[in-house]
Design an enzyme around this catalytic site. Structure first.
Site, PDB file in Angstrom:
ATOM      1  N   LYS A  56       6.376  14.095 -37.328  1.00  0.00           N
ATOM      2  CA  LYS A  56       6.850  13.780 -38.687  1.00  0.00           C
ATOM      3  C   LYS A  56       6.228  14.620 -39.801  1.00  0.00           C
ATOM      4  CE  LYS A  56       9.677  11.640 -38.233  1.00  0.00           C
ATOM      5  NZ  LYS A  56      10.874  12.223 -37.536  1.00  0.00           N
ATOM      6  N   LYS A 115       8.566  24.301 -29.380  1.00  0.00           N
ATOM      7  CA  LYS A 115       7.980  23.254 -30.228  1.00  0.00           C
ATOM      8  C   LYS A 115       7.005  22.402 -29.413  1.00  0.00           C
ATOM      9  CE  LYS A 115       9.399  18.682 -31.865  1.00  0.00           C
ATOM     10  NZ  LYS A 115      10.503  17.762 -32.215  1.00  0.00           N
ATOM     11  N   THR A 116       5.944  21.958 -30.065  1.00  0.00           N
ATOM     12  CA  THR A 116       5.041  20.988 -29.428  1.00  0.00           C
ATOM     13  C   THR A 116       4.428  20.067 -30.470  1.00  0.00           C
ATOM     14  OG1 THR A 116       3.179  20.674 -27.931  1.00  0.00           O
ATOM     15  CG2 THR A 116       2.915  22.411 -29.556  1.00  0.00           C
ATOM     16  N   HIS A 117       4.094  18.840 -30.028  1.00  0.00           N
ATOM     17  CA  HIS A 117       3.282  17.937 -30.855  1.00  0.00           C
ATOM     18  C   HIS A 117       1.903  17.727 -30.206  1.00  0.00           C
ATOM     19  CE1 HIS A 117       6.345  17.051 -33.702  1.00  0.00           C
ATOM     20  NE2 HIS A 117       7.024  16.168 -33.005  1.00  0.00           N
ATOM     21  N   SER A 147       6.774   8.030 -42.539  1.00  0.00           N
ATOM     22  CA  SER A 147       7.882   8.692 -41.852  1.00  0.00           C
ATOM     23  C   SER A 147       7.909   8.288 -40.370  1.00  0.00           C
ATOM     24  CB  SER A 147       7.732  10.203 -42.000  1.00  0.00           C
ATOM     25  OG  SER A 147       8.815  10.868 -41.412  1.00  0.00           O
ATOM     26  N   VAL A 240      20.841  20.122 -47.802  1.00  0.00           N
ATOM     27  CA  VAL A 240      21.749  20.878 -46.930  1.00  0.00           C
ATOM     28  C   VAL A 240      21.460  20.555 -45.460  1.00  0.00           C
ATOM     29  CG1 VAL A 240      22.496  23.193 -46.221  1.00  0.00           C
ATOM     30  CG2 VAL A 240      22.161  22.675 -48.650  1.00  0.00           C
ATOM     31  N   MET A 265      16.840  12.407 -41.287  1.00  0.00           N
ATOM     32  CA  MET A 265      16.581  13.052 -42.575  1.00  0.00           C
ATOM     33  C   MET A 265      16.520  11.917 -43.591  1.00  0.00           C
ATOM     34  SD  MET A 265      16.574  16.404 -42.350  1.00  0.00           S
ATOM     35  CE  MET A 265      16.797  17.437 -40.921  1.00  0.00           C
ATOM     36  N   ARG A 266      15.369  11.384 -43.781  1.00  0.00           N
ATOM     37  CA  ARG A 266      15.229  10.119 -44.499  1.00  0.00           C
ATOM     38  C   ARG A 266      15.103  10.335 -46.001  1.00  0.00           C
ATOM     39  NH1 ARG A 266      11.179   6.705 -45.964  1.00  0.00           N
ATOM     40  NH2 ARG A 266       9.774   8.466 -45.626  1.00  0.00           N
TER      41      ARG A 266
HETATM   42  P1  A3P Z   1      10.737  11.607 -44.152  1.00  0.00           P
HETATM   43  O1  A3P Z   1      10.864  10.566 -43.080  1.00  0.00           O
HETATM   44  O2  A3P Z   1       9.559  11.386 -45.034  1.00  0.00           O
HETATM   45  O3  A3P Z   1      11.988  11.804 -44.933  1.00  0.00           O
HETATM   46  P2  A3P Z   1       9.689  16.081 -38.168  1.00  0.00           P
HETATM   47  O4  A3P Z   1      10.763  17.100 -38.169  1.00  0.00           O
HETATM   48  O5  A3P Z   1       8.324  16.640 -37.925  1.00  0.00           O
HETATM   49  O6  A3P Z   1      10.027  14.935 -37.273  1.00  0.00           O
HETATM   50  O7  A3P Z   1       9.572  15.515 -39.648  1.00  0.00           O
HETATM   51  C1  A3P Z   1      10.589  14.740 -40.214  1.00  0.00           C
HETATM   52  C2  A3P Z   1      10.307  14.568 -41.671  1.00  0.00           C
HETATM   53  O8  A3P Z   1      10.578  15.813 -42.348  1.00  0.00           O
HETATM   54  C3  A3P Z   1      11.214  13.529 -42.329  1.00  0.00           C
HETATM   55  O9  A3P Z   1      10.450  13.002 -43.416  1.00  0.00           O
HETATM   56  C4  A3P Z   1      12.355  14.406 -42.793  1.00  0.00           C
HETATM   57  O10 A3P Z   1      13.156  13.827 -43.799  1.00  0.00           O
HETATM   58  C5  A3P Z   1      11.564  15.601 -43.339  1.00  0.00           C
HETATM   59  N1  A3P Z   1      12.399  16.797 -43.478  1.00  0.00           N
HETATM   60  C6  A3P Z   1      13.265  17.330 -42.608  1.00  0.00           C
HETATM   61  N2  A3P Z   1      13.870  18.409 -43.134  1.00  0.00           N
HETATM   62  C7  A3P Z   1      13.367  18.575 -44.369  1.00  0.00           C
HETATM   63  C8  A3P Z   1      13.608  19.513 -45.434  1.00  0.00           C
HETATM   64  N3  A3P Z   1      14.493  20.491 -45.302  1.00  0.00           N
HETATM   65  N4  A3P Z   1      12.917  19.351 -46.583  1.00  0.00           N
HETATM   66  C9  A3P Z   1      12.007  18.360 -46.724  1.00  0.00           C
HETATM   67  N5  A3P Z   1      11.748  17.437 -45.762  1.00  0.00           N
HETATM   68  C10 A3P Z   1      12.418  17.548 -44.595  1.00  0.00           C
END
Ligand code: A3P
Length: 304
Positions: A56, A115-117, A147, A240, A265-266
């Site tokens: 996240k 990708k890795t976590h 998140s 976008v 995309m929250r």
């Molecule tokens: P939120 O839940 O705070 O909205 P990951 O890709 O590591 O799983 O992270 C997901 C988080 O990155 C989510 O955060 C998501 O909305 C946000 N995210 C994804 N694309 C983004 C962008 N282009 N700009 C800003 N935040 C983005």
């Protein structure tokens, strides 16, 4: 069979609430733990690019930026497949007939972006041996927690987060998939000066995407015209990407990710934690944070 091809199938329970199991003190899904030897022995290549992060932290965003750079801003090319098929998630294991990240990576021709976590001490050693480039993206703990909480509610492949109050404690204790946020960000921070690692911050990317994309360009030894750069900034903006089915995880069956509970995309905003933490939770979180981060030179912004 890919996850999208499963869309019309009724998913067996085992595909959903995956059990967990620790490896080296880190919680992983059981199926990833059961596959651990294969993951640990993964063969990296010198021209691999690895995008590493705590869950996240803005991984998908960074992945999209990198793909746009590698494809000179060609939107069509970047929509050739879902994020997870374009850039395999190396430790993410799934029951057959679904494709595990490792299988996808092993089949992929070079140059690969992966990708890795995984926390730094669990990264397959071949990445260090081959001196592959790594981009690490970090995000402040409170926004990561919020998140991750919402993601765990909507994603049936990760453990149920319980109530908000419960989850705050679970996160602080590091009893979530990929372990402690604190150890993760500190571990990669310590590694960054000894290896080819570009350490980025979500908050910086949000504040000035152009500046941060230029850092990535330099790290990848790529040039880009002003026009292409603007195209990359536009197409990787939150609004976008939220509409891009190849980047927003909406092609997965709702039995796996239910966007009606909370979209992948929250919000995409630093500082959203303020809408969730009570004053008491925040004070306690800060006290605990000071202890866990003591002695580290790593600092975060919790708002911009
Ligand atoms: P939120 O839940 O705070 O909205 P990951 O890709 O590591 O799983 O992270 C997901 C988080 O990155 C989510 O955060 C998501 O909305 C946000 N995210 C994804 N694309 C983004 C962008 N282009 N700009 C800003 N935040 C983005």
């Amino acid at each position: 069979m890919s996850l999208e091809e499963m869309k019309d199938l009724k998913l067996d329970e085992k595909y959903r609430q995956l059990e967990t199991k620790e490896v080296k003190g880190i919680l992983l899904t059981k199926i990833t733990s059961d596959n651990w030897d294969k993951i640990w022995n993964f063969q990296a290549r010198p021209d691999d690019l690895l995008i590493a992060s705590y869950a996240k932290a803005g991984t998908t965003w960074t992945q999209e930026i990198v793909d746009m750079i590698q494809n000179d801003g060609d939107v069509q090319k970047c929509q050739r497949a879902n994020t997870y098929d374009r850039q395999p998630f190396i430790e993410w294991s799934l029951p057959p007939p679904l494709n595990s990240g490792l299988d996808l990576a092993n089949k992929m021709p070079s140059p690969r972006t992966l990708k890795t976590h995984l926390p730094v001490h669990m990264l397959p050693p071949s990445f260090w041996k081959e001196n592959s480039k790594i981009i690490y993206v970090a995000r402040n703990a409170k926004d990561c927690l919020v998140s991750y909480y919402h993601f765990s509610r909507m994603n049936k492949m990760v453990p149920d987060p319980g109530t908000w109050e419960e989850y705050v404690e679970t996160f602080k204790a590091g009893k979530v998939l990929w372990g402690s946020w604190y150890d993760h960000v500190k571990g990669w921070w310590e590694a960054k000066d000894q290896h080819r690692i570009l350490y980025l911050f979500y908050e910086d990317m949000k504040e000035d995407p152009k500046r941060e994309i230029q850092k990535i360009l330099k790290f990848l030894e790529k040039d880009s015209s002003e026009e292409v750069l603007n195209k990359i900034i536009y197409n990787t903006s939150f609004d976008v990407m939220k509409q891009n089915p190849m980047a927003n995880y909406t092609t997965l069956p709702s039995s796996i990710m239910d966007h009606s509970i909370s979209p992948f995309m929250r919000k995409g905003m630093p500082g959203d934690w303020k809408n969730y933490f009570t004053v008491a939770q925040n004070e306690e979180f800060d006290r605990d944070y000071q202890k866990k981060m003591a002695g580290s030179t790593l600092t975060f912004r919790t708002e911009i």
